[in-house]
Design a protein around this motif. Structure first.
Motif, PDB file in Angstrom:
ATOM      1  N   ILE A   9       0.903  -1.282   0.019  1.00 20.80           N
ATOM      2  CA  ILE A   9      -0.105   0.001  -0.044  1.00 20.80           C
ATOM      3  C   ILE A   9       0.926   1.393  -0.104  1.00 20.80           C
ATOM      4  N   LEU A  10       0.581   2.072  -1.021  1.00 21.20           N
ATOM      5  CA  LEU A  10       1.280   3.577  -1.033  1.00 21.20           C
ATOM      6  C   LEU A  10       0.157   4.483  -1.294  1.00 21.20           C
ATOM      7  N   HIS A  11       0.952   5.789  -1.793  1.00 22.22           N
ATOM      8  CA  HIS A  11      -0.105   7.007  -1.685  1.00 22.22           C
ATOM      9  C   HIS A  11      -0.530   6.838  -2.995  1.00 22.22           C
ATOM     10  N   GLY A  12       0.345   6.733  -4.254  1.00 24.35           N
ATOM     11  CA  GLY A  12      -0.044   6.526  -5.613  1.00 24.35           C
ATOM     12  C   GLY A  12       1.067   5.936  -6.342  1.00 24.35           C
ATOM     13  N   VAL A  13       0.930   5.822  -7.676  1.00 20.80           N
ATOM     14  CA  VAL A  13       1.956   5.147  -8.323  1.00 20.80           C
ATOM     15  C   VAL A  13       2.213   6.398  -9.493  1.00 20.80           C
ATOM     16  N   GLN A  14       3.152   7.422  -9.049  1.00 20.10           N
ATOM     17  CA  GLN A  14       3.247   8.440  -9.813  1.00 20.10           C
ATOM     18  C   GLN A  14       4.930   8.712  -9.738  1.00 20.10           C
ATOM     19  N   ILE A  15       5.582   9.767 -10.020  1.00 23.69           N
ATOM     20  CA  ILE A  15       6.927  10.223  -9.988  1.00 23.69           C
ATOM     21  C   ILE A  15       7.103  10.273  -8.443  1.00 23.69           C
ATOM     22  N   GLY A  16       8.240   9.645  -8.140  1.00 22.23           N
ATOM     23  CA  GLY A  16       8.665   9.805  -6.701  1.00 22.23           C
ATOM     24  C   GLY A  16       9.730   8.927  -6.390  1.00 22.23           C
ATOM     25  N   GLY A  17      10.336   8.894  -5.306  1.00 21.31           N
ATOM     26  CA  GLY A  17      11.509   7.857  -4.996  1.00 21.31           C
ATOM     27  C   GLY A  17      10.790   6.582  -4.488  1.00 21.31           C
ATOM     28  N   ASP A 180      33.425  21.731 -19.231  1.00 20.38           N
ATOM     29  CA  ASP A 180      33.797  22.491 -20.494  1.00 20.38           C
ATOM     30  C   ASP A 180      33.280  23.976 -20.048  1.00 20.38           C
ATOM     31  N   THR A 181      34.313  24.904 -19.588  1.00 22.11           N
ATOM     32  CA  THR A 181      34.003  26.210 -18.807  1.00 22.11           C
ATOM     33  C   THR A 181      33.196  26.899 -19.778  1.00 22.11           C
ATOM     34  N   LYS A 182      33.212  26.756 -21.143  1.00 23.70           N
ATOM     35  CA  LYS A 182      32.024  27.507 -22.008  1.00 23.70           C
ATOM     36  C   LYS A 182      30.767  27.392 -21.944  1.00 23.70           C
ATOM     37  N   GLU A 183      30.174  26.303 -21.034  1.00 21.62           N
ATOM     38  CA  GLU A 183      29.113  25.976 -20.440  1.00 21.62           C
ATOM     39  C   GLU A 183      29.074  25.005 -19.607  1.00 21.62           C
ATOM     40  N   VAL A 184      28.870  25.465 -18.557  1.00 20.96           N
ATOM     41  CA  VAL A 184      28.819  24.526 -17.262  1.00 20.96           C
ATOM     42  C   VAL A 184      26.988  24.222 -16.907  1.00 20.96           C
ATOM     43  N   ARG A 185      26.934  22.739 -16.922  1.00 21.28           N
ATOM     44  CA  ARG A 185      25.464  22.577 -16.962  1.00 21.28           C
ATOM     45  C   ARG A 185      25.242  21.982 -15.665  1.00 21.28           C
ATOM     46  N   PHE A 186      24.329  22.673 -14.895  1.00 21.31           N
ATOM     47  CA  PHE A 186      23.810  22.093 -13.522  1.00 21.31           C
ATOM     48  C   PHE A 186      22.505  21.463 -13.825  1.00 21.31           C
ATOM     49  N   LEU A 187      22.091  20.549 -13.227  1.00 19.63           N
ATOM     50  CA  LEU A 187      20.714  19.801 -12.875  1.00 19.63           C
ATOM     51  C   LEU A 187      20.365  19.799 -11.687  1.00 19.63           C
ATOM     52  N   PHE A 188      18.990  19.926 -11.671  1.00 18.55           N
ATOM     53  CA  PHE A 188      18.170  19.688 -10.254  1.00 18.55           C
ATOM     54  C   PHE A 188      17.155  18.557 -10.694  1.00 18.55           C
ATOM     55  N   LEU A 189      16.870  17.731  -9.971  1.00 18.40           N
ATOM     56  CA  LEU A 189      16.039  16.477 -10.247  1.00 18.40           C
ATOM     57  C   LEU A 189      15.320  16.147  -9.009  1.00 18.40           C
ATOM     58  N   GLY A 190      14.042  16.382  -8.870  1.00 14.47           N
ATOM     59  CA  GLY A 190      13.071  16.295  -7.665  1.00 14.47           C
ATOM     60  C   GLY A 190      11.988  17.198  -7.622  1.00 14.47           C
ATOM     61  N   ARG A 191      10.968  16.968  -6.734  1.00 10.92           N
ATOM     62  CA  ARG A 191      10.026  17.768  -6.526  1.00 10.92           C
ATOM     63  C   ARG A 191      10.235  19.332  -6.174  1.00 10.92           C
ATOM     64  N   THR A 216      24.372  27.217 -16.362  1.00 12.16           N
ATOM     65  CA  THR A 216      23.030  27.105 -16.794  1.00 12.16           C
ATOM     66  C   THR A 216      22.465  25.919 -15.818  1.00 12.16           C
ATOM     67  N   LEU A 217      21.374  26.161 -15.586  1.00 14.95           N
ATOM     68  CA  LEU A 217      20.633  25.156 -14.671  1.00 14.95           C
ATOM     69  C   LEU A 217      19.198  24.736 -15.346  1.00 14.95           C
ATOM     70  N   ASP A 218      18.961  23.569 -15.289  1.00 12.09           N
ATOM     71  CA  ASP A 218      17.945  22.817 -15.735  1.00 12.09           C
ATOM     72  C   ASP A 218      16.993  21.875 -14.682  1.00 12.09           C
ATOM     73  N   ILE A 219      15.614  22.423 -14.535  1.00  7.72           N
ATOM     74  CA  ILE A 219      15.020  22.069 -13.455  1.00  7.72           C
ATOM     75  C   ILE A 219      14.092  21.149 -13.765  1.00  7.72           C
ATOM     76  N   TYR A 220      14.132  19.874 -13.133  1.00  6.29           N
ATOM     77  CA  TYR A 220      13.136  18.540 -13.479  1.00  6.29           C
ATOM     78  C   TYR A 220      12.475  18.178 -12.526  1.00  6.29           C
ATOM     79  N   GLY A 221      11.245  18.332 -12.592  1.00  3.10           N
ATOM     80  CA  GLY A 221      10.196  17.592 -11.428  1.00  3.10           C
ATOM     81  C   GLY A 221       8.871  18.331 -11.279  1.00  3.10           C
ATOM     82  N   LYS A 222       8.110  17.639 -10.324  1.00  5.89           N
ATOM     83  CA  LYS A 222       6.668  18.108 -10.336  1.00  5.89           C
ATOM     84  C   LYS A 222       6.642  19.414  -9.494  1.00  5.89           C
ATOM     85  N   ASP A 223       5.612  20.266  -9.737  1.00  8.17           N
ATOM     86  CA  ASP A 223       5.469  21.212  -8.832  1.00  8.17           C
ATOM     87  C   ASP A 223       4.906  21.054  -7.745  1.00  8.17           C
ATOM     88  N   ASP A 224       5.362  21.489  -6.394  1.00  8.11           N
ATOM     89  CA  ASP A 224       4.820  21.068  -5.336  1.00  8.11           C
ATOM     90  C   ASP A 224       4.558  22.680  -4.682  1.00  8.11           C
TER      91      ASP A 224
END
Length: 361
Positions: A9-17, A180-191, A216-224
């Motif tokens: 039993i869990l809350h739902g079957v959606q994106i989450g750890g 490559d210091t010409k473009e350093v890519r940051f990632l956020f992955l979470g709610r 630069t920063l790309d943000i992936y995740g569900k809006d809480d």
């Protein structure tokens, strides 16, 4: 030999750890047990697309708001009674509520309370999680930090056990984006939740750009509930061209991201296992993190990750110097990446660890 019946039993079957970990184990669980998944929320068709049709048939959604539970509790209990499980695993507070009641009605069920956080999020989380811990036949935790939290903040009458929460085996070789210091890519992955301190993440990008670093920063995740305020902050800081919202991403696609970015950044004020961080490190990604929850147990500052101290402005500013130093030194960057990959090279998967635990019952 007759298969044991397992109810999860869990809350739902959606994106989450919690959800992604369970999905990774469903094929193996189905081979060993007669399984039913009771979701107290929606089942995302896309996230379960990798399951077979037979596996999908075992997913059952009861999508009711918590305030309807007094009216639908008997429907949920009827489902449990009709299945008549030998083992029942409950993850997260609403599942703990249903599981505790079911255990009182069907005392022969072996009740496992699965705890995933090193802190309570609100009153109902504290109430029902603590109640489940006290009534469970066994308590599982996904990390040492959560294990210690359970022992110090509740009174378990049953054994408490840590199991692995890694959903995938480590890759055969380290594959990361070259620096490559010409473009350093940051990632956020979470709610996009307040506990993730994304405002500080945005401030970090603003600071590094003020130091003439092309980050630069790309943000992936569900809006809480945080996206709107973040968008205003980004606009105020004139960072709209450098910080992008990418929406939700599913587990199969997530592993591909680790090869496309230089840094994963997560400055949470509270965490349990912090799965995105652990998985990124498992693939050799350089992670910029606050050492909260389990992170402080599986990472070391400037050895396998970069720790950020947000306790004061002065400490935070000193921490930013470390990020800058790593960006400017590819030798340090590759050393941290390689150490991280080697640290997690032989981890046991969640599926193997959970089944190993269930086989002892």
């Amino acid at each position: 030999m007759k298969q044991k019946k397992l109810l999860y039993i869990l809350h739902g079957v959606q994106i989450g750890g919690v959800e992604v970990a369970l999905l990774s184990a469903i094929p193996d669980l189905n081979r060993k047990y007669e399984v039913r998944i009771l979701a107290l929320g929606k089942v995302d068709d896309q996230i379960v697309s990798n399951l077979t049709e037979d596996e999908k048939k075992n997913l059952h959604s009861f999508d009711f708001k918590p305030y309807f539970y007094p009216f639908v509790i008997f429907k949920l209990l009827r489902f449990i009674s009709d299945f008549n499980p030998d083992i029942m695993i409950c993850s997260l507070w609403r599942a703990s509520l249903i599981g505790t009641i079911a255990k009182q009605v069907h005392k022969k069920i072996y009740f496992i309370s699965f705890i995933h956080n090193s802190g309570f999020f609100h009153y109902f989380d504290r109430l029902f999680s603590t109640l489940a811990i006290s009534k469970a036949d066994k308590v599982l935790t996904d990390s040492v930090a959560t294990f210690n939290f359970v022992l110090s903040n509740s009174k378990p009458q049953a054994p408490v056990q840590v199991i692995s929460f890694y959903t995938n085996a480590s890759p055969d070789q380290r594959e990361i984006a070259s620096l490559d210091t010409k473009e350093v890519r940051f990632l956020f992955l979470g709610r996009l939740n307040r506990v993730k301190n994304l405002t500080l993440t945005v401030d970090t990008i603003a600071y590094l750009r003020s130091r003439n670093m092309n980050v630069t920063l790309d943000i992936y995740g569900k809006d809480d509930g945080e996206r709107h305020s973040l968008e205003k902050q980004i606009e105020t800081l004139n960072l709209s061209s450098f910080i992008r919202f990418k929406g939700e991403i599913h587990a199969a696609e997530k592993l591909k991201l680790f090869k496309q970015y230089n840094f994963l950044i997560q400055l949470s004020s509270r965490e349990g296992m912090a799965m995105s961080v652990a998985e990124a490190m498992q693939n050799g990604m350089v992670c910029i993190v606050t050492p909260v929850g389990e992170i402080s147990n599986y990472a070391r500052d400037m050895e396998t990750a970069i720790f950020i101290d947000v306790s004061s402005k002065e400490k935070w500013r000193q921490s930013l110097d470390k990020i800058e130093a790593v960006i400017n030194d590819e030798v340090i960057y590759n050393r941290i990446s390689n150490n991280s990959y080697e640290k997690f090279r032989n981890v046991k998967t969640y599926s193997d660890s959970l089944i190993e635990e269930l086989e002892t019952l």
